[in-house]
Enzyme design. Structure first.
Site, mmCIF file in Angstrom:
data_model
loop_
_atom_site.group_PDB
_atom_site.id
_atom_site.type_symbol
_atom_site.label_atom_id
_atom_site.label_comp_id
_atom_site.label_asym_id
_atom_site.label_seq_id
_atom_site.Cartn_x
_atom_site.Cartn_y
_atom_site.Cartn_z
ATOM 1 N N CYS A 6 -45.142 20.370 -23.836
ATOM 2 C CA CYS A 6 -44.379 21.576 -23.517
ATOM 3 C C CYS A 6 -43.010 21.254 -22.923
ATOM 4 C CB CYS A 6 -45.180 22.439 -22.555
ATOM 5 S SG CYS A 6 -45.309 21.699 -20.909
ATOM 6 N N ALA A 11 -43.004 19.436 -19.650
ATOM 7 C CA ALA A 11 -43.286 18.003 -19.840
ATOM 8 C C ALA A 11 -42.006 17.264 -20.209
ATOM 9 C CB ALA A 11 -44.342 17.800 -20.926
ATOM 10 N N ARG A 19 -47.195 8.904 -17.341
ATOM 11 C CA ARG A 19 -46.266 8.426 -18.380
ATOM 12 C C ARG A 19 -45.901 6.951 -18.245
ATOM 13 N NH1 ARG A 19 -40.597 9.474 -19.018
ATOM 14 N NH2 ARG A 19 -39.944 9.152 -21.162
ATOM 15 N N HIS A 57 -36.046 18.437 -22.684
ATOM 16 C CA HIS A 57 -35.068 17.343 -22.649
ATOM 17 C C HIS A 57 -33.676 17.935 -22.513
ATOM 18 C CE1 HIS A 57 -38.006 15.132 -25.575
ATOM 19 N NE2 HIS A 57 -38.417 15.034 -24.334
HETATM 20 S S1 CFN Z 1 -40.542 12.756 -25.152
HETATM 21 FE FE1 CFN Z 1 -39.573 10.866 -25.867
HETATM 22 S S2 CFN Z 1 -38.178 9.915 -24.549
HETATM 23 S S3 CFN Z 1 -38.746 10.731 -27.876
HETATM 24 FE FE2 CFN Z 1 -40.092 9.044 -27.555
HETATM 25 S S4 CFN Z 1 -38.837 7.416 -26.889
HETATM 26 FE FE3 CFN Z 1 -42.589 9.332 -26.923
HETATM 27 S S5 CFN Z 1 -43.577 11.278 -26.802
HETATM 28 MO MO1 CFN Z 1 -44.391 10.028 -25.099
HETATM 29 S S6 CFN Z 1 -42.920 10.544 -23.446
HETATM 30 FE FE4 CFN Z 1 -42.113 8.785 -24.503
HETATM 31 FE FE5 CFN Z 1 -39.644 8.426 -25.127
HETATM 32 FE FE6 CFN Z 1 -37.745 9.296 -26.619
HETATM 33 FE FE7 CFN Z 1 -42.023 11.169 -25.308
HETATM 34 S S7 CFN Z 1 -40.781 7.320 -23.575
HETATM 35 S S8 CFN Z 1 -43.725 7.978 -25.666
HETATM 36 S S9 CFN Z 1 -41.810 8.662 -28.903
HETATM 37 N N1 CFN Z 1 -41.013 9.596 -25.909
HETATM 38 C C1 HCA Z 2 -45.700 14.119 -22.801
HETATM 39 C C2 HCA Z 2 -45.786 12.705 -22.302
HETATM 40 C C3 HCA Z 2 -46.366 11.742 -23.288
HETATM 41 C C4 HCA Z 2 -47.822 12.019 -23.574
HETATM 42 C C5 HCA Z 2 -48.540 10.842 -24.101
HETATM 43 C C6 HCA Z 2 -49.768 11.021 -24.941
HETATM 44 C C7 HCA Z 2 -46.210 10.321 -22.700
HETATM 45 O O1 HCA Z 2 -45.531 14.357 -23.983
HETATM 46 O O2 HCA Z 2 -45.794 14.988 -22.008
HETATM 47 O O3 HCA Z 2 -50.017 12.070 -25.527
HETATM 48 O O4 HCA Z 2 -50.483 10.028 -25.032
HETATM 49 O O5 HCA Z 2 -45.645 9.480 -23.347
HETATM 50 O O6 HCA Z 2 -46.670 10.092 -21.586
HETATM 51 O O7 HCA Z 2 -45.625 11.794 -24.493
#
Ligand code: CFN
Ligand code: HCA
Length: 531
Positions: free
Chosen positions: A52, A55, A86, A185
């Protein structure tokens, strides 16, 4: 063509079929470029993997800033479930620097607060935070009920600033806003741009200074990147936001160049800093040995300094020599294997380069919440219709009018192009995949199961929600968000860690040896329709 895709889609009702068809592309590379619909609402009830807006704002962008306190304004559940899940590592950079990352702050809104309003409780909570921790910066992150009852978190932030002389930012990042984490974001980025970046006056001391944008130090990735950059001679002014801080980010506008590591969650800031402060940016990828070397060379080209170029080559050679033997060993274990990668944004693309270093191909991939530019690359850019504080934040993608290069300093880019440097390598996932491979946007559990059946990848990279369901089906799965509590995976040394972990998983896949009970005996007993 598109045989595998049709096999998945044909099982949907006509309405769902039409929607999902536009989000699933089996690559053709024909005359008409492949397209993927993205950043639209998930179909209700479809079990999307998305998160969401809260998040995205609290968990992803502002949460990792260690010297700032993030207070969740809402019921305790949201704060609890976003507490340390995270793996954004942080430690004080100097003695006495605060690190609030291990803490969770929340107003713990109860029924009566929902009825009578929670602003007073929020202010009291912040008074307590000031008394106990005295941070320089406070972020207030709203969860769903706050938007519904209308607490004015921006007004509270203003009062806090006046009372304590600190920076306080009220974020209306209620979970339901936008269509995914992506809205969060954007909201977070706008707040940092408006209230933090540009507040400092401390200029970099080094000759070549950079900010790392979109590096959240999951499993220590950011530390590995900083190690390499410093070894070459770069000054890393700030990191957004892994192991990052208010103290450094406020000076970030004075750096020479922005390196955009995550191409989804923070490219807004790169764009805004270019417009407001003239800081150039380039997309980099420090995931993968080849990708890291290429990114370092692109940086050297940008600065165009003979000594820096020489040092870059020296460091690359040194680092490669250090890891060569291990890389060859893991390559011998992994060559020819195939993978699926389904995570939130950039990583589904970036990790394909690292897998390729080991001779592995990614045959199925997708993002939870990326935009079209993350799939299709250069000619599509995200544009934001509404302001961050607006109640109707909406993100749209539009066709870019002018060339891609206008984001960089023209002169340097022309020179790089003349020298044959590939500038767009990390721009968009589709062109790095092969014909017949499948790309799925906003994937769901049903599609995950189906794609595994059809493509039979040796390993499936995913998140906590899908990992165990996939393993119960006999396919090994590693978490690409949290690295299954391992890492770092970035840079040169990280690549070896990744090779080791993937080899371990593939060669000890106990899941493939057991027959799950539902394949042996029926699990549900009862009568249909009550007869
Ligand atoms: S929201 Fe982003 S910030 S887009 Fe990427 S590299 Fe994932 S989903 Mo989990 S929280 Fe994480 Fe980053 Fe960019 Fe999210 S560190 S693993 S693919 N990510
Ligand atoms: C998020 C955080 C998340 C969830 C990870 C997962 C992360 O989307 O709110 O589903 O395993 O990287 O911690 O993306």
């Amino acid at each position: 063509m598109a045989k595998e895709r049709d096999m998945v889609l044909d099982q949907y009702s006509s309405r769902v079929y039409k929607n999902r068809k536009s989000h699933m592309t089996q690559l053709e590379f024909a005359e008409k470029p492949d397209e993927v619909a993205a950043n639209t609402r998930a179909i209700p009830g479809i079990i999307t993997a998305r998160g969401c807006c809260y998040a995205g704002c609290k968990g992803v962008v502002v949460g990792p800033m260690k010297d700032s306190v993030v207070i969740t304004h809402g019921p305790i559940g949201c704060a609890f479930y976003s507490w340390s899940t995270r793996r954004n590592k942080a430690k004080p950079s100097y003695e006495g620097e605060p690190n609030f990352v291990p803490y969770s702050f929340c107003t713990d809104m109860r029924s009566s607060d929902i009825v009578f309003g929670g602003e007073k409780k929020l202010e009291e909570g912040i008074d307590e935070i000031m008394r106990l921790f005295n941070p320089k910066c406070i972020f207030i992150c709203s969860t769903c009920p706050i938007g519904l009852i209308g607490d004015d978190v921006q007004a509270v932030a203003k009062r806090v600033e006046e009372k304590y002389g600190v920076t306080a930012i009220g974020y209306s990042c209620e979970g339901y806003k936008g269509v995914s984490q992506s809205a969060g974001h954007h909201i977070a980025n706008n707040g940092l741009m408006r209230h933090v970046i540009g507040k400092g006056e401390e200029a970099p001391k080094g000759k070549f200074s950079v900010n790392l944008l979109g590096e959240y130090n999951i499993g220590g990735d950011g530390w590995e990147q900083e190690r390499i950059l410093k070894k070459i001679g770069y000054e890393v002014v700030s990191v957004f936001t892994g192991d990052g801080s208010y103290e450094t980010i406020k000076n970030s506008h004075l750096a020479d160049l922005n390196l955009v590591m995550c191409h989804r969650s923070i490219n807004y800031i790169a764009e805004m800093m270019k417009t407001k402060y003239g800081v150039d940016w380039i997309k980099v990828n420090f995931i993968g040995v080849g990708a890291t070397s290429k990114s370092l060379r692109m940086m050297a080209k940008y600065f165009n300094d003979p000594e820096l170029t020489m040092r870059t080559e020296e460091v690359i050679a040194e680092e490669l020599a250090e890891i060569n033997e291990d890389m060859e060993y893991y390559k011998s274990k992994l060559k020819g294997k195939t993978a699926g990668i389904f995570v939130g944004g950039s990583r589904s693309h970036h990790y394909q380069m690292l897998l390729r270093d080991f001779g592995m191909e990614t045959t199925i991939a997708g993002y939870e919440f990326a935009h079209r530019d993350d799939y299709e690359g250069r000619d599509i850019i995200p544009q934001i219709k509404a302001d961050a504080d607006s109640k109707n934040i909406e993100e749209i993608t539009v066709e870019r009018e002018s060339g891609y290069e206008d984001r960089y300093s023209e002169e340097v880019m022309n020179q790089m192009r003349a020298e044959g440097v590939e500038l767009d390598t990390y721009d968009g996932m589709l062109k790095d995949m092969k014909k017949g491979y499948m790309v799925v946007d906003d994937y769901n559990m049903f599609e995950t199961d189906q794609l595994i059946e059809e493509y039979k990848p040796d390993i499936f990279f995913s998140g906590i929600k899908d990992k165990y369901a996939i393993q119960h089906g006999g396919v090994v799965s590693r978490q690409m968000h949290s690295y299954d509590y391992s890492g770092p995976y970035a840079g040169f040394r990280g690549a070896v860690n990744f090779g080791r972990d993937v080899s371990m998983s593939l060669y000890t896949n106990a899941w493939a040896l057991v027959k799950p009970p539902w394949k042996v005996t029926p699990m549900i007993e009862g009568t249909l329709g009550g007869v």
